[in-house]
Design an enzyme around this catalytic site. Structure first.
Site, mmCIF file in Angstrom:
data_model
loop_
_atom_site.group_PDB
_atom_site.id
_atom_site.type_symbol
_atom_site.label_atom_id
_atom_site.label_comp_id
_atom_site.label_asym_id
_atom_site.label_seq_id
_atom_site.Cartn_x
_atom_site.Cartn_y
_atom_site.Cartn_z
ATOM 1 C CD GLU A 73 -21.232 -5.271 24.044
ATOM 2 O OE1 GLU A 73 -21.159 -4.600 22.988
ATOM 3 O OE2 GLU A 73 -22.257 -5.281 24.764
ATOM 4 C CG HIS A 123 -29.500 -11.943 25.811
ATOM 5 N ND1 HIS A 123 -30.163 -11.418 24.739
ATOM 6 C CD2 HIS A 123 -29.072 -10.883 26.540
ATOM 7 C CE1 HIS A 123 -30.159 -10.094 24.820
ATOM 8 N NE2 HIS A 123 -29.502 -9.747 25.892
ATOM 9 C CG HIS A 160 -1.814 -1.199 1.305
ATOM 10 N ND1 HIS A 160 -1.373 -2.440 1.692
ATOM 11 C CD2 HIS A 160 -3.139 -1.353 1.032
ATOM 12 C CE1 HIS A 160 -2.378 -3.309 1.659
ATOM 13 N NE2 HIS A 160 -3.461 -2.676 1.267
ATOM 14 C CG HIS A 180 -5.969 1.666 -0.600
ATOM 15 N ND1 HIS A 180 -6.001 2.257 0.638
ATOM 16 C CD2 HIS A 180 -6.186 0.333 -0.389
ATOM 17 C CE1 HIS A 180 -6.231 1.322 1.557
ATOM 18 N NE2 HIS A 180 -6.350 0.155 0.961
ATOM 19 C CG ASN A 204 -6.706 9.367 1.889
ATOM 20 O OD1 ASN A 204 -7.877 9.003 1.740
ATOM 21 N ND2 ASN A 204 -5.730 8.526 2.190
#
Lengths: 669, 669
Positions: A417, A480, A31, A268, A191
């Site tokens: 989380e 759950h 990259h 990129h 960018n």
């Protein structure tokens, strides 16, 4: 240190750019766009601000630098090389992305000294940085004295549009704003380009306004391609704002310097190619060959070596006088830095007999945290807004880590989380001996799995306290109730998955989780109670699996149980023994540790010629055939759960003595 | 419809509150706080705005209502009951959270008609709602005519602080703002309380300012406890803003009415208890018994039945005249609504012979999407900013779904994997026949696993296009190389995990993924090329596993392969056959479908008495012992990968013909 004139700035910046171009071209993969665009901010930060010692990448009080946009790693490798780190020689750069090289395709802490966090999955690095800043703030509050700024460093980040789109970064940065982490400074490479093209195909929000809403200090540098002074001024200003984290949006051109590819998605993640590299050389006025760095650039950037040595020397002196003035604190501080546990750390971990009341393992976990807390000051953690369900509090302590109370070690992560896991990783990356833990419901491990994987990959001893570990959750229902969660964690390399079956095994799991500083642990803990076993012990957990109950001679049947189903195996064995059967019960609180035992031990526990084996675990069967083979059976889950009281769920899904006995008798006939 | 006087409003609102109190008390489990606080907004929305038909919960053009804060499900059950849905009787409410009840602890689409999305994991519902709004907008653009607003409904959400802290919601709402989804209206229950206490322990950002940064229209109602008019006015205003999604922050008191528990975390997730319920009755001036609803409240709220019947009748008339004026469009529209695939949908799926060039399966996937696209107008999807890596584009089509071009079906999700999955779920929940797919790298399945689980649980036929499926990823290194990802997905109930081994198997996987409308599919696709097999076919994939190459008589060895390692098994079998060995090759592109075959078929493919079996798959071994048992072997991964060219990785980690032959010979001797 001598400030560089503008022309020298440019030379240094272009050195970074061209190292990236050359390395990516040579490896035919990588990259180049980000390093070319971010070279000015990278140079400005590292040359004019970063307090670090290239000859001692682990010097404790260094500023932490995180390249959250990890794909742009050639920026980091170039900076490490140019400022004199021995971990990245010019040869290493030539070996970019090759087998065994110290310059992998994304930065990895375990490969390259000087890399502070393993980045790659976007959003992880900036979220780790929040953890680094929390660690700094906590340790500063804990150890600094009015006359001693022993812990005193900044955490800098370079992040891109990708990081700013990822939810984990939103979570972490919202919390960072709440906590007013003033020494966290993010440079946002604005960018306008993502892989799918211009950011305007999907990302048109006002990023700075969002950060303002989090309580951050925000600035904008409009010309990040050439305006080194503006970048420097903004960083300086960010440093001066001490009651808020700072973000500086720096508008750049991806692939700056490449006449045909800059400002396109094409630069990129693909090499420029020889031809475009040549055109880039011309456009930048770069007369040096591939991998050639002008001596003036080395001379400028490698002032970091002397400067870093001096910084460390000054700090070492400070530590020396801290030692004499604050001997107790310095002993603790240095012990933590060495990663040594206190000698008495585990002395209060409780053990149990069957006479002790059977508790939920989440409750045993709370008792363990309470027992460890006073002896283990490096323990720091909390919950993603489930403190009173996960029981993650350290009993006897009050208050939490807040802007006004950073000396406290309980963290309220909010309902975040994924950020929690990334922040725990950041605390571990800080390398200061802190032992981070965090709680949520086991089923929500799915929300933070990306960062749990990075704990495992980067060898971080994070402790995940995952309660409500089966359909025993009950009424909250299938959203759950974890079913596949335990097997999915067991599938992860380097993750220790504990599912303790009583109080002793919970204490044992904590002991191992604390001891394992290069492996994360997932403690899978029940909502509901279970009896304490006669023959369990803290020590036996270290074998991962062991014979809990046995018969005379060779067993005809082995029952393998974990967690809240272990007692069912024990009860069934008793009943089967009465029926004249020879039955062994194997408790398997940690499959990974069992796997690491000697072949002879494993053969002893699970003899190859005893093929009648039944596993009992209220989770998906997946993975258990390693022990039950083609001839065994299982009482496990094959689909999702249901909303009903936990006991009802257990019964309806077959976790009953009767079903274990029937299954055993079927297998035995 | 008759507007209710203020006293009647109050009666209706308190009916909701007390049903929640009574149900939670009776079940001794549940969350009364949210329904008590949100009753005014729930009532206002449902009584004065929601366009729905209680007697036909599936009426297509209904407004969609999502309770993102799913733990507050008694709010939803109360509203369904009070407005006359047959799915929630007073008996159902008395059975709240009990085995087999239609009132589970979190709302689940598959249990309760009228529930639009399965919520519980926070952040999911609001993100699903973005998908619902996208589906509405797309179908409106596709089917509406200047004189026919055939598709024309709002998507309403009630969300809490928890949802606003979750990263997935941030991702989805940023995209919603970008897409200017004007018919998405979120009511944010701002009650200052989370489980850990006051929100000020972790969540002090300026939420509305954040939404403004996303491009949303924002409003604040400061008294959400009693000011029905203000709520109504704000909803009305939100409806009138058609070029932006709207959020209305409504400040409420959690557990409103409970003298001792309101405004505390204690009322969030625990019953009030009999005593406090009685005090609440007194405080609210409520003279009715448990589960007793005043007839006036029923009368007011059940006006929804007539109103809904009329709305549907008007719409049915509209459809009728649309049929005559736009017969082609109506045929397609109604076919989609019935969930029927077009007769020719799979006719262009390509098949291959070994003479065809061996491609990467991600490339075969692109060819499949291109072949399906023209025949399957309901296919809609995109990528989380990896279009040119995942090859998720529909070749031959240009443009993408944007505010200005909602008729397009390509979605740029940005770097937002979790939101992508939740949005795909939302599109599927819309129930309009759309077939949603989305791409990212397989390893980033971890980022969206929470929503993939909900696809599986809620029986949504979402197609996940997961490319770069092994260490074959190469240079990007271990952060980007899935190891445990495939097993972790296989462990998930109701998820079809395909890992096709060539072009035919990729076509077969697509065929099955499209056909399976109540099971999500994860297509695990290679970055690198592989040869096409002689004996593979589209049809055979439906068996999940099949004999690809065989020997005469009973084999002494079975090689089981998947994906990019399948060819290694075939090559090894040829070589071993030359050496006089009797070897079978089993291709296993979908373990789940193989498991569903008859015992006799499975026995035919993998005879019980052939125990020498080797699996070859560049992923963690976990799970494969179901087929290799205690006597087989595996060539799989046991740790993380490394950064190097893909071919090098494959070789270094043992995925070579030589290693397969050695392993086979070891097992055979």
């Amino acid at each position: 240190m001598v400030a560089a004139p503008a022309s020298l700035d440019k030379l240094c910046i272009n050195s970074i750019r061209m190292l990236a171009v050359d390395a990516v071209n040579k490896s035919k993969s990588g990259h180049p766009g980000l390093p070319m665009g971010c070279a000015p901010m990278g140079y400005t930060l590292w040359d004019k601000f970063l307090n670090h010692n290239p000859k001692n990448p682990k010097w404790f009080n260094r500023d932490r630098f995180v390249l959250s946009a990890g794909h742009g790693c050639m920026l980091l490798y170039a900076l490490l090389h140019l400022t004199g780190y021995e971990s990245v020689t010019i040869e290493d750069i030539k070996q970019f992305r090759q087998w065994g090289a110290r310059t992998p395709g994304h930065p990895e802490t375990f490969e390259t000294p000087g890399v502070e966090v393993t980045a790659g999955p976007l959003g992880a690095g900036i979220s780790n940085a929040v953890g680094l800043a929390i660690a700094e703030s906590h340790l500063a509050a804990k150890f600094n004295k009015p006359d001693f700024s022993l812990v005193d460093h900044f955490t800098y980040v370079i992040m891109g549009d990708g990081c700013n789109q990822e939810g984990v970064a939103s979570e972490a940065c919202s919390l960072a704003g709440h906590l007013k982490l003033g020494k966290l400074i993010a440079l946002y490479d604005d960018n306008h380009i993502t892989i799918d093209g211009k950011t305007d195909v999907s990302f048109t929000e006002d990023v700075l306004k969002r950060y303002e809403s989090y309580g951050w200090h925000v600035q904008h540098v409009s010309d990040g391609n050439t305006d080194v002074d503006a970048i420097a001024k903004a960083i300086q200003q960010a440093k001066e704002v001490t009651d808020k984290p700072s973000i500086i949006k720096i508008t750049t051109t991806i692939g700056y310097g490449s006449p045909n590819k800059s400002d396109t998605a094409g630069v990129h993640g693909a090499p420029l190619g020889e031809e475009e590299a040549e055109l880039t050389r011309q456009a930048l006025g770069w007369s040096y060959g591939p991998f050639e760095v002008p001596q003036e650039a080395y001379d400028q950037l490698r002032q970091a070596i002397d400067k870093g040595a001096k910084s460390e020397a000054v700090w070492n002196e400070l530590l020396e006088s801290y030692r004499s003035k604050y001997p107790d604190e310095s002993i603790e501080f240095e012990r933590m830095l060495r990663g040594e546990l206190p000698s008495n750390w585990d002395q209060s971990l409780p053990s149990y007999t069957p006479e002790d009341k059977g508790l939920a393992t989440r409750k045993h976990s709370q008792i363990c945290l309470g027992a460890l807390g006073p002896n283990l000051p490096e323990l720091i953690g909390g919950s993603a807004d489930l403190t009173h369900s996960n029981y993650t509090d350290i009993q006897g302590e009050t208050g939490s880590f807040q802007a006004e109370s950073p000396e406290k070690r309980y963290l309220h992560f909010g309902v975040r989380e994924h950020a929690m896991a990334a922040i725990l990783n950041g605390i571990a990356y800080h390398g200061s001996g802190l032992i981070p833990y965090g709680g949520t419901f086991l089923v929500f491990a799915d929300y933070m799995r990306g960062s749990m994987r990075l704990s495992a990959l980067s060898e971080l001893g994070v402790i995940y306290v995952l309660t409500h570990d089966s359909i025993g959750v009950g009424e909250d229902g299938p959203t759950h109730q974890p079913i596949e969660t335990i097997p999915s964690l067991r599938a992860m390399p380097n993750m220790l998955v504990f599912r303790p079956g009583d109080g002793n095994e919970t204490s044992g799991a904590y002991k191992l989780a604390i001891q394992n500083r290069t492996r994360p642990s997932a403690l899978c803990l029940s909502r509901q109670g279970m009896p304490n076993q006669e023959n369990s012990s803290i020590e036996k957990v270290s074998f991962g699996g062991y014979v809990l109950e046995d018969c005379e001679g060779t067993p005809e049947l082995i029952l393998i149980g974990t967690g809240s189903e272990l007692y069912l195996c024990v009860d069934a064995a008793k009943e089967l023994t009465k029926q004249g059967r020879k039955v062994r019960v194997v408790s398997m609180p940690c499959v990974e540790l069992f796997e690491e035992q000697s072949s002879s031990y494993k053969e002893e526990v699970l003899p190859s010629d005893v093929r009648k084996r039944i596993v009992v675990e209220a989770a998906e069967t997946f993975g258990w055939h390693k022990y039950i083979g083609l001839d065994g059976d299982s009482i496990t889950m094959s689909g999702f759960g249901a909303s009903a009281p936990g006991g009802t769920c257990m019964e309806k899904f077959g976790f009953t003595l009767e079903n274990v006995l029937n299954t055993a008798n079927n297998l035995l006939t």
